[in-house]
Every structure is written in C-alpha cells, then in structure tokens.
Enzyme design. Structure first.
Site, short mmCIF file in Angstrom:
data_model
loop_
_atom_site.label_atom_id
_atom_site.label_comp_id
_atom_site.label_asym_id
_atom_site.label_seq_id
_atom_site.Cartn_x
_atom_site.Cartn_y
_atom_site.Cartn_z
N GLY A 152 -33.28 -36.69 -5.88
CA GLY A 152 -33.27 -36.40 -7.31
C GLY A 152 -34.58 -36.81 -7.94
O GLY A 152 -35.34 -37.60 -7.36
N GLN A 199 -39.85 -39.70 -14.73
CA GLN A 199 -40.61 -40.25 -13.61
C GLN A 199 -41.95 -39.55 -13.41
O GLN A 199 -42.83 -40.10 -12.76
CB GLN A 199 -39.79 -40.13 -12.31
CG GLN A 199 -38.58 -41.04 -12.29
CD GLN A 199 -37.76 -40.80 -11.04
OE1 GLN A 199 -36.95 -39.89 -10.98
NE2 GLN A 199 -37.96 -41.62 -10.01
N CYS A 216 -35.21 -45.63 -5.17
CA CYS A 216 -35.81 -44.87 -6.27
C CYS A 216 -37.26 -44.57 -5.94
O CYS A 216 -37.99 -45.45 -5.49
CB CYS A 216 -35.72 -45.67 -7.56
SG CYS A 216 -36.39 -44.82 -8.99
N LEU A 217 -37.68 -43.33 -6.19
CA LEU A 217 -39.06 -42.95 -5.91
C LEU A 217 -40.05 -43.72 -6.79
O LEU A 217 -41.22 -43.82 -6.43
CB LEU A 217 -39.24 -41.44 -6.12
CG LEU A 217 -38.44 -40.55 -5.15
CD1 LEU A 217 -38.53 -39.08 -5.56
CD2 LEU A 217 -38.91 -40.74 -3.71
N HIS A 234 -27.79 -42.12 -11.78
CA HIS A 234 -29.12 -42.73 -11.59
C HIS A 234 -30.18 -41.96 -12.40
O HIS A 234 -31.02 -42.57 -13.06
CB HIS A 234 -29.43 -42.71 -10.08
CG HIS A 234 -30.79 -43.19 -9.68
ND1 HIS A 234 -30.99 -44.32 -8.92
CD2 HIS A 234 -32.03 -42.67 -9.90
CE1 HIS A 234 -32.29 -44.48 -8.70
NE2 HIS A 234 -32.94 -43.49 -9.28
N GLU A 235 -30.10 -40.62 -12.36
CA GLU A 235 -31.10 -39.80 -13.06
C GLU A 235 -30.92 -39.86 -14.58
O GLU A 235 -31.92 -39.90 -15.32
CB GLU A 235 -31.04 -38.35 -12.57
CG GLU A 235 -31.21 -38.12 -11.08
CD GLU A 235 -32.41 -38.79 -10.46
OE1 GLU A 235 -33.35 -39.16 -11.20
OE2 GLU A 235 -32.42 -38.98 -9.24
N HIS A 271 -32.58 -42.81 -15.91
CA HIS A 271 -34.04 -42.62 -16.10
C HIS A 271 -34.31 -41.99 -17.46
O HIS A 271 -35.24 -42.41 -18.16
CB HIS A 271 -34.61 -41.71 -15.01
CG HIS A 271 -34.96 -42.40 -13.72
ND1 HIS A 271 -35.81 -43.48 -13.64
CD2 HIS A 271 -34.57 -42.14 -12.45
CE1 HIS A 271 -35.93 -43.85 -12.36
NE2 HIS A 271 -35.19 -43.05 -11.61
O1 GNR Z 1 -34.17 -40.24 -3.45
C1 GNR Z 1 -33.38 -40.96 -4.04
N1 GNR Z 1 -32.34 -41.50 -3.36
C2 GNR Z 1 -31.29 -42.17 -3.97
C3 GNR Z 1 -30.43 -42.90 -3.17
C4 GNR Z 1 -29.36 -43.56 -3.73
C5 GNR Z 1 -29.13 -43.49 -5.08
C6 GNR Z 1 -29.99 -42.79 -5.90
C7 GNR Z 1 -31.06 -42.12 -5.35
S1 GNR Z 1 -32.11 -41.21 -6.38
C8 GNR Z 1 -33.60 -41.29 -5.46
C9 GNR Z 1 -34.68 -40.43 -6.11
C10 GNR Z 1 -35.01 -41.01 -7.46
O2 GNR Z 1 -35.66 -41.99 -7.64
N2 GNR Z 1 -34.50 -40.42 -8.49
O3 GNR Z 1 -34.69 -40.91 -9.73
NI NI Z 2 -35.00 -43.02 -9.49
#
Ligand code: GNR
Ligand code: NI
Length: 167
Positions: free
Chosen positions: A46, A51, A91-92, A133-134, A137
């Site tokens: 995601g 980001q 998270c990236l 999670h997104e 953000h």
């Molecule tokens: O790539 C991603 N893997 C992930 C693994 C577990 C819970 C959430 C994520 S999201 C993350 C990519 C990212 O940072 N999205 O904001």
């Molecule tokens: Ni993230």
C-alpha cells in the site's frame, strides 16, 4: 510513469493531515499511476499520497500474491469496525522496522474510485489492516506512534543512525 520519493520517518511532513480530493483531472490520474508504480517497485502492499508528499486523501493498495489487483481509494471513510486483531506491520516510510500493532479485524469502507465513482468494501485480514494503516497516513499518523514512548525513541535512534549511513 515515474517513481516518486518516499518520505522517511521522522520527516515532519508525514504528520500533515491530507485534504479531500475535489477534482478528478489528468494530474490526479498521473499521480495514481506514479504511486502504483512506486508501490510495486518498493515493493509494498500500500501507499498513501502523504508518503510521497501529496497531501490529498488518496491511497493505492495491492495485497494480491500476483500483484495484479490494484485498488484505488479516494476520500475513504471507515463506516463500520468490528473485532480486534494484531499483525506485525511494516511501513515504507519506516524502513527495517516491524512491530505488532492492534487494529480492527473487519471494516466497512466507503470510497471513490479513480473516476470519482463511489463504492464500498467490507473486508477483513490483511486488506483491512492495510486500509487502516493507509488512512492513518492520511490523518498524519505513522504506525510506530502507536507503540510505547520507549520503543518509539529506540526506533527513531535506529532510523537516524541508518539514515546517516546511507547519506
Ligand atoms: O508494504 C507494506 N506492508 C505492510 C505490512 C503490514 C501492515 C501494513 C503494511 S503497509 C506497507 C506499505 C506502507 O508503508 N504503506 O503505508
Ligand atoms: Ni506506511
């Protein structure tokens, strides 16, 4: 298409609250394509516009094994949440850090697609975790901020050390 630069925690721009998307123009279509390319290349499941330093309510997600099921969520709203689950998230914007986070197990989400058409998803599992999670953000929140202050301090120290090494 182009790869976009992903902001790295603790960059304060990750704390910006994103504004709703109002116009579905060519610039938006290009941003969606560039975000998808950036997510696939990373690779991640995601990516939120926050980001890549675009502070609008836009998310791309692909949790499929085959990486061929792109989901675009614009102005997403969680309208129902059920149960609790924990998952080791990454998270990236926080490279190399993986920590258990608690979230709702099942959610119902209303969003617009890339053409501005409304749709609804009811889901659980990894997709539900990723959507939450997104959306965090877009609200200026990063998953590590759900951890204890001590854990967060240690993570920030580690990230700063790693960032010094790669500069
Ligand atoms: O790539 C991603 N893997 C992930 C693994 C577990 C819970 C959430 C994520 S999201 C993350 C990519 C990212 O940072 N999205 O904001
Ligand atoms: Ni993230």
């Amino acid at each position: 298409m182009a790869l976009l630069n992903i902001l790295q925690y603790p960059d304060e721009r990750l704390h910006t609250v994103a504004k709703p998307v109002a116009t579905f123009d060519d610039a938006l279509q290009k941003l969606i394509d560039d975000m998808a390319e950036t997510m696939y290349e990373a690779p991640g499941i995601g990516l939120a516009a926050t980001q890549v330093n675009h502070h609008i309510r836009l998310i791309v997600i692909d949790v499929s094994e085959e990486r061929n099921n792109l989901l675009v969520l614009i102005n997403p709203q969680i309208v129902e949440m059920d149960g609790k689950t924990t998952y080791e998230e990454g998270c990236l914007s926080v490279p190399g850090i993986y920590e258990e986070v608690e979230r709702a197990d099942h959610i119902k989400v209303q969003a617009l697609d890339r053409n501005g058409q409304p749709y609804e998803i009811s889901t659980g599992g990894l997709l539900a975790i990723c959507i939450q999670h997104e959306i965090d953000h877009l609200d200026g929140k990063v998953f590590v901020e759900k951890l204890s202050r001590l854990k967060l301090q240690r993570i920030v120290q580690k990230l700063k050390k790693n960032q010094r090494k790669t500069m």
